[in-house]
Write a protein that holds these residues in place. Sequence first.
Motif, PDB file in Angstrom:
ATOM      1  N   TYR A 195       0.863  -1.181   0.000  1.00 50.57           N
ATOM      2  CA  TYR A 195       0.000   0.000   0.000  1.00 50.57           C
ATOM      3  C   TYR A 195       0.899   1.230   0.000  1.00 50.57           C
ATOM      4  N   GLY A 196       0.873   1.985  -1.112  1.00 49.42           N
ATOM      5  CA  GLY A 196       1.794   3.103  -1.256  1.00 49.42           C
ATOM      6  C   GLY A 196       1.115   4.451  -1.334  1.00 49.42           C
ATOM      7  N   TYR A 197       1.760   5.363  -2.084  1.00 54.87           N
ATOM      8  CA  TYR A 197       1.231   6.701  -2.331  1.00 54.87           C
ATOM      9  C   TYR A 197       0.847   6.817  -3.797  1.00 54.87           C
ATOM     10  N   PRO A 198      -0.071   7.717  -4.127  1.00 47.66           N
ATOM     11  CA  PRO A 198      -0.455   7.895  -5.532  1.00 47.66           C
ATOM     12  C   PRO A 198       0.731   8.296  -6.399  1.00 47.66           C
ATOM     13  N   ALA A 199       0.670   7.902  -7.665  1.00 55.39           N
ATOM     14  CA  ALA A 199       1.808   8.086  -8.580  1.00 55.39           C
ATOM     15  C   ALA A 199       2.188   9.549  -8.749  1.00 55.39           C
ATOM     16  N   GLU A 200       1.221  10.448  -8.654  1.00 54.75           N
ATOM     17  CA  GLU A 200       1.518  11.862  -8.881  1.00 54.75           C
ATOM     18  C   GLU A 200       2.123  12.542  -7.654  1.00 54.75           C
ATOM     19  N   SER A 201       2.313  11.781  -6.585  1.00 54.20           N
ATOM     20  CA  SER A 201       2.874  12.344  -5.357  1.00 54.20           C
ATOM     21  C   SER A 201       4.310  12.800  -5.581  1.00 54.20           C
ATOM     22  N   GLU A 202       4.736  13.842  -4.847  1.00 45.19           N
ATOM     23  CA  GLU A 202       6.122  14.304  -4.914  1.00 45.19           C
ATOM     24  C   GLU A 202       7.034  13.464  -4.021  1.00 45.19           C
ATOM     25  N   LYS A 203       6.476  12.495  -3.332  1.00 46.91           N
ATOM     26  CA  LYS A 203       7.260  11.654  -2.431  1.00 46.91           C
ATOM     27  C   LYS A 203       7.995  10.591  -3.253  1.00 46.91           C
ATOM     28  N   HIS A 204       9.124  10.978  -3.829  1.00 46.29           N
ATOM     29  CA  HIS A 204       9.846  10.094  -4.742  1.00 46.29           C
ATOM     30  C   HIS A 204      10.309   8.816  -4.048  1.00 46.29           C
ATOM     31  N   TRP A 205      10.618   8.927  -2.741  1.00 45.48           N
ATOM     32  CA  TRP A 205      11.061   7.739  -2.006  1.00 45.48           C
ATOM     33  C   TRP A 205       9.968   6.677  -1.959  1.00 45.48           C
ATOM     34  N   SER A 206       8.694   7.093  -2.050  1.00 49.19           N
ATOM     35  CA  SER A 206       7.605   6.113  -2.022  1.00 49.19           C
ATOM     36  C   SER A 206       7.624   5.270  -3.296  1.00 49.19           C
ATOM     37  N   LEU A 207       7.988   5.895  -4.426  1.00 53.00           N
ATOM     38  CA  LEU A 207       8.104   5.148  -5.676  1.00 53.00           C
ATOM     39  C   LEU A 207       9.260   4.152  -5.594  1.00 53.00           C
ATOM     40  N   GLU A 208      10.357   4.564  -4.944  1.00 55.10           N
ATOM     41  CA  GLU A 208      11.473   3.636  -4.744  1.00 55.10           C
ATOM     42  C   GLU A 208      11.021   2.416  -3.945  1.00 55.10           C
ATOM     43  N   ARG A 209      10.225   2.657  -2.907  1.00 55.01           N
ATOM     44  CA  ARG A 209       9.760   1.531  -2.079  1.00 55.01           C
ATOM     45  C   ARG A 209       8.807   0.642  -2.861  1.00 55.01           C
ATOM     46  N   GLN A 210       7.960   1.248  -3.683  1.00 57.02           N
ATOM     47  CA  GLN A 210       7.056   0.469  -4.534  1.00 57.02           C
ATOM     48  C   GLN A 210       7.852  -0.384  -5.514  1.00 57.02           C
ATOM     49  N   ASN A 211       8.855   0.205  -6.139  1.00 56.78           N
ATOM     50  CA  ASN A 211       9.678  -0.538  -7.094  1.00 56.78           C
ATOM     51  C   ASN A 211      10.460  -1.652  -6.408  1.00 56.78           C
ATOM     52  N   ALA A 212      10.908  -1.387  -5.192  1.00 53.87           N
ATOM     53  CA  ALA A 212      11.614  -2.420  -4.425  1.00 53.87           C
ATOM     54  C   ALA A 212      10.689  -3.600  -4.166  1.00 53.87           C
ATOM     55  N   PHE A 213       9.437  -3.304  -3.816  1.00 53.44           N
ATOM     56  CA  PHE A 213       8.464  -4.372  -3.576  1.00 53.44           C
ATOM     57  C   PHE A 213       8.253  -5.215  -4.831  1.00 53.44           C
ATOM     58  N   ILE A 214       8.069  -4.548  -5.967  1.00 57.81           N
ATOM     59  CA  ILE A 214       7.841  -5.263  -7.222  1.00 57.81           C
ATOM     60  C   ILE A 214       9.050  -6.139  -7.561  1.00 57.81           C
ATOM     61  N   HIS A 215      10.252  -5.598  -7.371  1.00 57.44           N
ATOM     62  CA  HIS A 215      11.466  -6.371  -7.650  1.00 57.44           C
ATOM     63  C   HIS A 215      11.547  -7.600  -6.744  1.00 57.44           C
ATOM     64  N   LEU A 216      11.238  -7.432  -5.459  1.00 58.68           N
ATOM     65  CA  LEU A 216      11.287  -8.552  -4.511  1.00 58.68           C
ATOM     66  C   LEU A 216      10.268  -9.629  -4.887  1.00 58.68           C
ATOM     67  N   MET A 217       9.085  -9.199  -5.326  1.00 57.34           N
ATOM     68  CA  MET A 217       8.064 -10.174  -5.711  1.00 57.34           C
ATOM     69  C   MET A 217       8.536 -11.006  -6.909  1.00 57.34           C
ATOM     70  N   ARG A 218       9.167 -10.340  -7.867  1.00 58.57           N
ATOM     71  CA  ARG A 218       9.674 -11.075  -9.037  1.00 58.57           C
ATOM     72  C   ARG A 218      10.808 -12.020  -8.639  1.00 58.57           C
ATOM     73  N   HIS A 219      11.682 -11.529  -7.774  1.00 58.37           N
ATOM     74  CA  HIS A 219      12.835 -12.329  -7.359  1.00 58.37           C
ATOM     75  C   HIS A 219      12.399 -13.595  -6.614  1.00 58.37           C
ATOM     76  N   TYR A 220      11.398 -13.449  -5.750  1.00 60.28           N
ATOM     77  CA  TYR A 220      10.935 -14.591  -4.950  1.00 60.28           C
ATOM     78  C   TYR A 220       9.733 -15.300  -5.586  1.00 60.28           C
ATOM     79  N   GLU A 221       9.402 -14.891  -6.804  1.00 59.79           N
ATOM     80  CA  GLU A 221       8.338 -15.529  -7.587  1.00 59.79           C
ATOM     81  C   GLU A 221       6.982 -15.476  -6.878  1.00 59.79           C
ATOM     82  N   HIS A 222       6.642 -14.279  -6.422  1.00 60.66           N
ATOM     83  CA  HIS A 222       5.314 -14.015  -5.876  1.00 60.66           C
ATOM     84  C   HIS A 222       4.591 -13.036  -6.804  1.00 60.66           C
ATOM     85  N   GLU A 223       3.283 -13.123  -6.812  1.00 63.77           N
ATOM     86  CA  GLU A 223       2.479 -12.192  -7.602  1.00 63.77           C
ATOM     87  C   GLU A 223       2.434 -10.830  -6.901  1.00 63.77           C
ATOM     88  N   PRO A 224       2.939  -9.752  -7.537  1.00 65.09           N
ATOM     89  CA  PRO A 224       2.908  -8.440  -6.878  1.00 65.09           C
ATOM     90  C   PRO A 224       1.507  -7.830  -6.888  1.00 65.09           C
TER      91      PRO A 224
END
Length: 389
Positions: A125-154
Motif C-alpha cells: 500500500y503506497g502513495y499515488p503516482a503523482e505524489s512528490e514523495k519520490h522515495w515512495s516510488l522507490e519503495r514500490q519498485n523495491a516491492f515489485i522487484h522482490l516479488m519477481r525475485h521470490y516468484e510471488h504475484e505483486p
Amino acid sequence: MSEQPYKVALLFNANKIYDRSVIKGIGQYIQASQCTWDIFMEDDFVYHKEDIQNLSIDGIIADFDDIETAELLHNIEVPIIAVGGSYQNPAYYPDLPYVATDNYALVETAFLHLKQKGINRFAFYGYPAESEKHWSLERQNAFIHLMRHYEHEPQYYLGDKTNSQNWLESQNKLCEWLKTLAKHTGIIAVTDARARHLLQACEQLKIVVPDELCIIGIDNEELIQYLSRTSLSSVVQGTSQIGYQAAKLLHQKLSKQTVSHKPILIPPTRVEERRSTDYRSLQDPFVIQAMHFIRHRACQGIKTEQVLDHLRISRSNLEQRFKIEMNKTIHQVIHEEKLSRAQYMLRFTDVSTQEIAEMCGYPSLQYFYAVFKKEYGKTPKEFRVKSSF
C-alpha cells in the motif's frame, strides 16, 4: 589548539519523526566529536524558507526531500550536506554529499519479516503516482522487484492523497481493495501513517489482524501506536545514523578535508515487532474469531464462558479446535494475552504498574506481581528497567 567555532543551520521540520531522529543523530556526533558548533534552529523547530537567503552561517545540513528547500539552497555558497529519501537516479544532486535511507533494504526487511512468519502472499500500500514523495516510488519498485525475485504475484494499491474532504471516500476505496486480497496476505505499507489507514479499514470490514491479514509499516512512529487498537509492527529506519554520518561529513568539509559525493545509503536497524504481524497461521474460522475476541477483551476480565457465548459454540467443541490449532486451552490463551498486553505497556509506555495491573484485568497489584514473576522470573518493575536499556 582549539577548533574554530562554526555556525551550523539544521533545516528540518522537527515535527516529523524522521527529521527528529536525524537531528538526534547530528547531536550524537556533536557530543562524540566535541566539535564547537553553534547550532541554528528556529524556536518552533520548523525552519522558515523565506529566511534561508539571510542566514549568516558556515554550514548547512538540510532535508532535500523538500524540493523547494533543495532549489533555495542551490546558490548558497557554504558547505551543504543533503539528507533525504535515496532517489536512485545517480544524477540526484551530484554536486553535494548525500546521506539517505536505503529504501530497498527497508522494504526487504519488512518482506523478510512477514516471510519468516509463514506468510506466502504479499501486497503493498503506497502513495499515488503523482505524489512528490519520490522515495515512495522507490519503495514500490523495491516491492515489485522482490516479488519477481521470490516468484510471488505483486499486488499493490496506491490509493489517494488523503485530506479532510476525501477521507471517507478514500477509506471506502481502500476497503474495496482489501476485499480483493486473499486471506493470510501480508501487507507492507509505505509508511506507518498509511498502515494506520489499513488498520482502520480492517476494523471497519471486521477483518481480523493479524490472523486474516498481516500489516507492517515503516518509520516506527510512536504516535501511531496510540491511535489504533491493534499495535503496529514497523521497520525502524537508521535515521540517527543518517544524522550522525551527515554531521561527520559536514565536519570534514568545514575542516577542508576532501569528501566523496557518492551517496551514503543507511539501512534500517530492525523490525519493532508488535501485534499486527503476530501471525500464527490459523485456519479454523472459529479459532480466528475467538482469538480476535480474546485480543480485544482479555483485559476486561473475560473468561472462557464469555468466549463461548460470543461464538455460540460448545466448550468441548472450541477447546478441541484450540488444541488442534494452537495446542493450548482457551484459558491459557486469555492468560497469555493479558501478560502480553502488560509486557507491551511496560516496554512502550510510562503508565504506572498499578494502572497496568488494573488495565490488564488483574484484581490487585500484588496478584499482578505474583503472576508476572512466576511467568518471567522477574517483577514488572525489573522487566521495565531491563527493557529500557
